[in-house]
Design a protein around this motif. Sequence first.
Motif, PDB file in Angstrom:
ATOM      1  N   UNK A 150     -47.559  51.142  61.890  1.00 38.90           N
ATOM      2  CA  UNK A 150     -47.551  50.350  62.802  1.00 38.90           C
ATOM      3  C   UNK A 150     -46.431  49.177  62.637  1.00 38.90           C
ATOM      4  N   UNK A 151     -45.914  48.853  64.021  1.00 39.54           N
ATOM      5  CA  UNK A 151     -44.690  48.108  63.739  1.00 39.54           C
ATOM      6  C   UNK A 151     -44.916  46.551  64.405  1.00 39.54           C
ATOM      7  N   UNK A 152     -44.229  45.892  64.062  1.00 40.39           N
ATOM      8  CA  UNK A 152     -44.296  44.534  64.440  1.00 40.39           C
ATOM      9  C   UNK A 152     -43.603  43.940  65.811  1.00 40.39           C
ATOM     10  N   UNK A 153     -43.301  44.962  66.534  1.00 43.37           N
ATOM     11  CA  UNK A 153     -42.757  44.736  67.841  1.00 43.37           C
ATOM     12  C   UNK A 153     -41.216  44.098  67.535  1.00 43.37           C
ATOM     13  N   UNK A 154     -41.030  43.003  68.390  1.00 42.83           N
ATOM     14  CA  UNK A 154     -39.607  42.398  68.250  1.00 42.83           C
ATOM     15  C   UNK A 154     -39.380  41.329  67.126  1.00 42.83           C
ATOM     16  N   UNK A 155     -40.410  40.993  66.451  1.00 42.62           N
ATOM     17  CA  UNK A 155     -40.665  39.943  65.398  1.00 42.62           C
ATOM     18  C   UNK A 155     -39.799  40.256  63.989  1.00 42.62           C
TER      19      UNK A 155
END
Length: 268
Positions: A150-155
């Motif tokens: 799971x990634x944290x998007x642009x953060x």
Amino acid sequence: MLHLILGGDRSIFDWVDWNGFVPQDDYLNNFPSVGANGLFFYLITENIDNSLDTTKWIVRTSDPNKGSPGAITAIVTKSEASRAVIVGGFKAYDAKNMVLVTLKGPDSSSKGANQATAPKANLPVDIEIIGETKQGITLSYSFRITRWFINRGEYTDSHQEQNDWCNNLGDYKLASLRELSNANFLLHQGKYGNNPDNYYKRAVHGGLITEWGGLAYYQGDNFYNPTYGWTSDISNSTGSPIYINMNDAALNGDRDDQHPYYALCSSK
């Protein structure tokens, strides 16, 4: 012959035409072995029309709880030939010989919130993609997913903040360098495997970026393009956290832990 437009080792990777991974006799060695929600690849059948207009595709999984929040599966949609050229610059194929396969599974409830949660992934899971053409040809491709990310998007954030965000998801942790890369990191960790270079050597079972390639190609799936991401490992020579290049999986450990880097969380 089936090809995957992504892609290792000479025995499983078509280096001549740069077509990506080639199906193996044992499906456990097929690409991909790890995944994340929204990652995609192209399934190619040379000289066989596998388009949605002429072929009926179905997806089967080994998960007995297919409707649960932690279920992992794949969907087959119409290919986009121009997109295949962008993804790594591989040999172009006629769109009628390729379909787009997208992984679907657990994701975080939020990318920014510190109290985000995510369902535990139902692992391992076998996925079989089956096509029946109008000419009566049966096409089949299988693989097993053993780890989910799971990634944290642009953060981006400090090492501690990203580590905490992953832990707070529930059944995930900040990914280790070997869950992401097979690069050889002599300065900070000692010799590893048979890869002489500090960047990935494309291979199945070699880590998320080693398998899938540069994550910049998946920006539409919350994989944004910050250059670096934190790992859970510490450099033997500097005592600082090791960070990874998100596009070639090169490793380094010469920055303090306050730098704002990306986060990839792996299933426990």
